[in-house]
Scaffold this active site. Structure first.
Site, PDB file in Angstrom:
ATOM      1  N   HIS A  49       0.831  -1.206   0.000  1.00 56.83           N
ATOM      2  CA  HIS A  49       0.000   0.000   0.000  1.00 56.83           C
ATOM      3  C   HIS A  49       0.866   1.256   0.000  1.00 56.83           C
ATOM      4  O   HIS A  49       2.045   1.196   0.342  1.00 56.83           O
ATOM      5  CB  HIS A  49      -0.926   0.027   1.224  1.00 56.83           C
ATOM      6  CG  HIS A  49      -2.099  -0.903   1.107  1.00 56.83           C
ATOM      7  ND1 HIS A  49      -2.006  -2.252   1.362  1.00 56.83           N
ATOM      8  CD2 HIS A  49      -3.383  -0.669   0.746  1.00 56.83           C
ATOM      9  CE1 HIS A  49      -3.198  -2.816   1.168  1.00 56.83           C
ATOM     10  NE2 HIS A  49      -4.051  -1.884   0.791  1.00 56.83           N
ATOM     11  N   LYS A  63      -0.815   4.978   4.567  1.00 56.26           N
ATOM     12  CA  LYS A  63      -1.792   4.078   5.200  1.00 56.26           C
ATOM     13  C   LYS A  63      -1.431   3.870   6.667  1.00 56.26           C
ATOM     14  O   LYS A  63      -0.277   3.595   6.988  1.00 56.26           O
ATOM     15  CB  LYS A  63      -1.817   2.726   4.465  1.00 56.26           C
ATOM     16  CG  LYS A  63      -2.868   1.765   4.990  1.00 56.26           C
ATOM     17  CD  LYS A  63      -2.976   0.535   4.101  1.00 56.26           C
ATOM     18  CE  LYS A  63      -3.911  -0.513   4.675  1.00 56.26           C
ATOM     19  NZ  LYS A  63      -5.291  -0.045   4.856  1.00 56.26           N
TER      20      LYS A  63
HETATM   21  N1  LIG Z   1     -12.577  -0.630   2.238  1.00 55.36           N
HETATM   22  C1  LIG Z   1     -11.877  -0.231   1.173  1.00 55.36           C
HETATM   23  O1  LIG Z   1     -12.130  -0.659   0.020  1.00 55.36           O
HETATM   24  C2  LIG Z   1     -10.787   0.779   1.371  1.00 55.36           C
HETATM   25  C3  LIG Z   1     -10.066   1.277   0.279  1.00 55.36           C
HETATM   26  C4  LIG Z   1      -9.104   2.257   0.508  1.00 55.36           C
HETATM   27  C5  LIG Z   1      -8.871   2.726   1.795  1.00 55.36           C
HETATM   28  N2  LIG Z   1      -9.596   2.202   2.839  1.00 55.36           N
HETATM   29  C6  LIG Z   1      -9.470   2.699   4.217  1.00 55.36           C
HETATM   30  O2  LIG Z   1     -10.170   3.934   4.277  1.00 55.36           O
HETATM   31  C7  LIG Z   1      -9.621   4.748   5.332  1.00 55.36           C
HETATM   32  C8  LIG Z   1      -9.339   6.141   4.789  1.00 55.36           C
HETATM   33  O3  LIG Z   1      -8.278   6.075   3.846  1.00 55.36           O
HETATM   34  P1  LIG Z   1      -7.769   7.396   3.113  1.00 55.36           P
HETATM   35  O4  LIG Z   1      -6.586   6.980   2.306  1.00 55.36           O
HETATM   36  O5  LIG Z   1      -8.901   8.092   2.437  1.00 55.36           O
HETATM   37  O6  LIG Z   1      -7.268   8.259   4.366  1.00 55.36           O
HETATM   38  P2  LIG Z   1      -7.090   9.853   4.454  1.00 55.36           P
HETATM   39  O7  LIG Z   1      -6.132  10.078   5.576  1.00 55.36           O
HETATM   40  O8  LIG Z   1      -6.752  10.416   3.102  1.00 55.36           O
HETATM   41  O9  LIG Z   1      -8.542  10.409   4.852  1.00 55.36           O
HETATM   42  C9  LIG Z   1      -9.110  10.279   6.118  1.00 55.36           C
HETATM   43  C10 LIG Z   1      -9.929  11.537   6.384  1.00 55.36           C
HETATM   44  O10 LIG Z   1     -10.715  11.337   7.565  1.00 55.36           O
HETATM   45  C11 LIG Z   1     -10.769  12.580   8.239  1.00 55.36           C
HETATM   46  N3  LIG Z   1     -11.215  12.357   9.619  1.00 55.36           N
HETATM   47  C12 LIG Z   1     -10.457  12.097  10.711  1.00 55.36           C
HETATM   48  N4  LIG Z   1     -11.238  11.974  11.798  1.00 55.36           N
HETATM   49  C13 LIG Z   1     -12.526  12.175  11.388  1.00 55.36           C
HETATM   50  C14 LIG Z   1     -13.791  12.175  12.049  1.00 55.36           C
HETATM   51  N5  LIG Z   1     -13.903  11.942  13.376  1.00 55.36           N
HETATM   52  N6  LIG Z   1     -14.907  12.407  11.322  1.00 55.36           N
HETATM   53  C15 LIG Z   1     -14.832  12.630   9.986  1.00 55.36           C
HETATM   54  N7  LIG Z   1     -13.656  12.650   9.309  1.00 55.36           N
HETATM   55  C16 LIG Z   1     -12.517  12.417   9.999  1.00 55.36           C
HETATM   56  C17 LIG Z   1      -9.375  13.139   8.083  1.00 55.36           C
HETATM   57  O11 LIG Z   1      -9.336  14.546   8.327  1.00 55.36           O
HETATM   58  C18 LIG Z   1      -9.072  12.786   6.629  1.00 55.36           C
HETATM   59  O12 LIG Z   1      -9.462  13.819   5.735  1.00 55.36           O
HETATM   60  C19 LIG Z   1      -8.395   3.985   5.835  1.00 55.36           C
HETATM   61  O13 LIG Z   1      -8.755   3.254   6.996  1.00 55.36           O
HETATM   62  C20 LIG Z   1      -8.073   3.019   4.686  1.00 55.36           C
HETATM   63  O14 LIG Z   1      -7.414   1.851   5.130  1.00 55.36           O
HETATM   64  C21 LIG Z   1     -10.531   1.250   2.639  1.00 55.36           C
END
Ligand SMILES: NC(=O)c1ccc[n+]([C@@H]2O[C@H](COP(=O)([O-])OP(=O)(O)OC[C@H]3O[C@@H](n4cnc5c(N)ncnc54)[C@H](O)[C@@H]3O)[C@@H](O)[C@H]2O)c1
Length: 218
Positions: free
Chosen positions: A127, A131
């Protein structure tokens, strides 16, 4: 119209989900919650039927419980947190998928099938270096499914974190004189969007909440 609010709307995944919801003819994007936007989840709950959460491992559970208490269904993509407390949450439905990409769901299915027939396996998940959790939710779920199918222990997982990567996984199986490699690559976050939109459409009608895994909706 399904009214959808996104938690983590300023993040890599959340921003992509906002665009996808905006482009869906049967959905209306009613809120973007994110501390980076100065908008709290509580502010977007009143106008939403479904919240999609792509936030952080340390906040996803509290967010989900807040949604359920408010009677709003929640679709969770955030990985790396304990789902157990959601088992007793009542008031709305919870759908969780460690991976919303159809290719990754197929990879997990093929890997579980292969694990029944080959002696040993290891998982390499790769990844991007921002992450937060390791090993990935997808790798952990793959290992669980392979163990359940084979009756053996869970295969070891190796985690690689490098800039340039998005989300990738190889399941390598070995046996006498041969190996089999099953590999999936998400090279763009749009790969997850059809699965996310499907979950938004279906979360209101699931019978046993929380439901884990996109395969249950396909
Ligand atoms: N299930 C899937 O298919 C899949 C795919 C990709 C990523 N993910 C997961 O998704 C999650 C997010 O990944 P990302 O790369 O977008 O991360 P990222 O860091 O780019 O985004 C996370 C966002 O959440 C915000 N945030 C933090 N606390 C919050 C709260 N209490 N309420 C609302 N927003 C809040 C942050 O400010 C940030 O903008 C990770 O856990 C990643 O592993 C899952």
């Amino acid at each position: 119209m399904i009214r959808v609010a996104v938690a983590g709307a300023a993040g890599r995944m959340g921003a992509t989900v906002c665009e996808a919801v905006d482009g869906a003819p049967d959905m209306e994007l009613t809120g973007r919650a994110d501390p980076a936007l100065g908008v709290d989840l509580a502010e977007v709950l009143p106008g939403a039927d479904v919240v999609v959460d792509f936030t952080r491992p340390d906040t996803a559970l509290a967010n989900a419980l807040q949604c359920v208490e408010a009677g709003v269904h929640v679709v969770i993509g955030t990985t790396g947190f304990d789902l157990e407390p959601l088992r007793v949450a009542r008031g709305a439905n919870v759908f969780v998928a460690p991976n919303f990409a159809i290719g990754a769901v197929l990879m997990m299915k093929f890997a579980a099938e292969a694990a029944r027939h080959m002696a040993k396996a290891e998982i390499v998940e790769l990844h991007h270096d921002q992450k937060l959790d390791a090993p990935s939710g997808t790798a952990k779920r793959t290992a669980e499914l392979m163990a359940a199918a084979s009756g053996d222990g869970e295969p070891p997982i190796h985690s690689v974190r490098l800039p340039g990567l998005v989300a990738h996984q190889e399941v390598i199986l070995g046996d006498l004189g041969q190996t089999l490699t099953i590999r999936h690559d998400s090279i763009d976050r749009v790969s997850f969007m059809p699965g996310v939109l499907l979950a938004v459409r279906r979360v209101g009608e699931i019978e046993h909440s929380p439901l884990v895994g996109l395969e249950h909706l396909l």
